[in-house]
Design a protein around this motif. Structure first.
Motif, short mmCIF file in Angstrom:
data_model
loop_
_atom_site.label_atom_id
_atom_site.label_comp_id
_atom_site.label_asym_id
_atom_site.label_seq_id
_atom_site.Cartn_x
_atom_site.Cartn_y
_atom_site.Cartn_z
N THR A 225 0.81 -1.21 0.00
CA THR A 225 0.00 0.00 0.00
C THR A 225 0.85 1.27 0.00
N TRP A 230 -2.60 -2.50 -3.92
CA TRP A 230 -3.57 -3.05 -2.97
C TRP A 230 -3.86 -4.48 -3.40
N THR A 243 -0.31 -4.91 3.24
CA THR A 243 -0.35 -3.60 3.87
C THR A 243 1.06 -3.25 4.33
N THR A 284 -9.01 3.16 1.31
CA THR A 284 -7.96 4.09 0.92
C THR A 284 -8.58 5.31 0.26
#
Length: 308
Positions: A225, A230, A243, A284
């Protein structure tokens, strides 16, 4: 008892001279001889009031106590709505559609271990189906794409060392992967909702998700990320969300993975499409990201990753 003129005993009532002289006295004596009726003792005033109060409370509970209802609580961001079995059928069609959107939003935002998504909600979720075609100009030279651009696998040793593969190893464009074995789709998205599925049955290593247009693609950078990726990754038998730092997902990898992209909401959700369950959702912000592209990665030569 007295003897009559006929010689028979008279069983009638006999009266004394005193009684004959005073008939009213006789009636008083008769009243005193009879048994008095039982009179129920009167309740005290406080007990009467208490009984009336309890009666009113009991009637109030009967009138106000609603019929037992099953409730479905729907959470959508900061909104909280409650729909009951009794009033669900009476909702206008417009409100029913809103409730389905709330359920869909709830399923998209829940993390791993969610409940099975209802069929109607699942149909709404998967309706914006996207036809994803892989872009050969972005594929790592070690990858082999199918002619229709719907599946990808890693080339065998022989295939890779052909003259064509050696030539392809030189980057064709800035969008081509020359480190990680990845490839992105031809079409990217800047608005709307989009859904696609990937067949991963039997595979032991894969990467699936989305990437922003401006993300780096050269070398072995971290595809997480922080750099504009993603994705979910299956590596060494472990399912993880990339992540920063990584998030381990304690569940079995899906045989068929569903990906739902909502650009306006800033969500990328992953689903076990066979079980209709949410695996993980990235929340996000896609502003100033350019287009968002589906991206895929694999290292296996015998089991291709297939876009359904």
């Amino acid at each position: 008892m007295t003897l009559s003129e006929t010689g028979e005993y008279n069983t009638g009532a006999s009266h004394s001279l005193v009684n004959l002289g005073n008939p009213h006295k006789e009636r008083e004596n008769q009243r005193t001889c009879k048994s008095e009726p039982f009179l129920k003792p009167k309740m005290s005033l406080s007990r009467v009031i208490m009984q009336k109060v309890l009666t009113c409370i009991h009637k109030s509970k009967i009138q106000k106590s609603p019929k037992e209802e099953k409730t479905l609580v729907l959470k959508d961001s900061n909104k909280l709505g409650i729909i009951t079995d009794n009033n669900k059928q009476n909702l206008p069609q417009k409100n029913q559609n809103k409730s389905e959107q709330c359920v869909r939003s709830q399923q998209e935002s829940v993390n791993a271990g969610g409940l099975r998504i209802p069929r109607k909600v699942w149909e709404n979720l998967t309706r914006p189906s996207a036809k994803v075609i892989l872009d050969p100009n972005t594929a790592n030279p070690t990858l082999k794409l199918s002619e229709d651009g719907r599946s990808v696998r890693t080339k065998t040793h022989k295939e890779f060392h052909s003259s064509q593969s050696i030539y392809e190893y030189h980057r064709k464009s800035a969008q081509q992967y020359n480190g990680w074995m990845c490839v992105q789709a031809k079409e990217g998205y800047s608005t709307g909702r989009h859904y696609w599925e990937v067949d991963l049955k039997g595979k032991c290593d894969w990467r699936v998700g989305v990437v922003k247009e401006s993300a780096p693609r050269s070398g072995f950078i971290n595809l997480n990320t922080a750099t504009g990726y993603w994705t979910l990754r299956l590596q060494l038998g472990s399912l993880i969300a990339l992540t920063e730092p990584i998030t381990k997902l304690n569940q079995a990898p899906p045989a068929k993975l569903g990906v739902h992209l909502d650009v306006e909401k800033g969500q990328v959700s992953f689903y076990d499409a066979m079980r209709r369950k949410n695996i993980y959702t990235f929340n996000t912000e896609f502003r100033n990201c350019g287009k968002i592209y589906p991206v895929f990665g694999t290292v296996e030569t015998d089991k291709p990753l297939k876009i359904i």
